[in-house]
Scaffold this motif. Structure first.
Motif: not given
Lengths: 54, 173
Positions: A13, A16, A19-20, A24, A27, A30-31, B29-34, B104
């Protein structure tokens, strides 16, 4: 649930959450890596052979 | 994805599309883990075709294919990313597009739907992966519950939200 399992879940938890909280842009990088891996796994011939067997 | 967003922004500057907002897994993903996703959902405001009442994403595909981009089913691959352009089909997605947040990606300006709108749209769509995303949002603790309630109420989703609560949290929610 055992104490050990509770600790494992809490640690996940926290990871996560960490990372969250990344920017942006980070992330998205990572995506992109996750996507590349998914595509690599999907194109693996072994996986295709297994999926043919159902 | 930076190059993909640059192309989409150029379409906006050139008047091919109006305002746009990223939804789906990339928006989340802007808000959470990817979480792994293979495509980008882009909601766009479109004009009706002259002499028609139909709103269509066809001009976008025509524009992009004329610039050498290839289609793959309902997607068009822009700089390596399959992108699905979606026209807001209801008042909820129209509102989500209107209230999207500016952000951005590596210095490129873009817009992302609010967390509460992403949750409301996921609830309305109702696939297992949508429910999983809603649970992620709830666990993250970032949702503005007043704002979410107001969106759900405005768009007739309160009953569905109750059902979701009973299904995943029993009486605890």
């Amino acid at each position: 649930m055992s104490e050990w399992m509770r600790k494992v879940l809490e640690s996940k938890r926290q990871m996560r959450k960490k990372i969250a909280a990344l920017p942006f842009s980070e992330k998205i990088k990572i995506l992109e890596k996750l996507r590349d891996r998914s595509l690599a796994i999907a194109s693996n011939p072994l996986r295709r052979r297994l999926s043919h067997r159902g | 994805m930076k190059a993909t967003l640059e192309v989409i922004n150029r379409m906006r500057t050139d008047g091919v599309i109006g305002k746009y907002a990223i939804g789906g897994a990339v928006g989340a993903t802007f808000y959470l883990e990817p979480s792994a996703t293979l495509d980008i959902d882009v909601f766009v405001s479109l004009q009706t075709m002259p002499g028609s009442v139909l709103i269509t994403v066809a001009p976008i595909y025509t524009h992009l294919t004329s610039h050498g981009y290839k289609t793959e089913g309902e997607y068009i691959v822009i700089e390596g990313w399959p992108v699905q352009f979606l026209s807001p089909g209801d008042a909820l997605t129209e509102e989500a597009l209107e209230q999207a947040i500016e952000t951005e990606v590596e210095g490129i300006r873009t817009w992302v739907m609010t967390a509460e709108h992403l949750v409301a749209i996921a609830l309305k769509t109702g696939r297992p992966k949508d429910y999983a995303r809603i649970l992620q949002f709830i666990e993250s603790g970032i949702l503005d519950t007043n704002r979410l309630d107001s969106i759900l109420s405005r768009h007739g989703l309160l009953e569905k939200w109750e059902q979701f609560g009973h299904r995943f949290f029993g009486d605890d929610k």
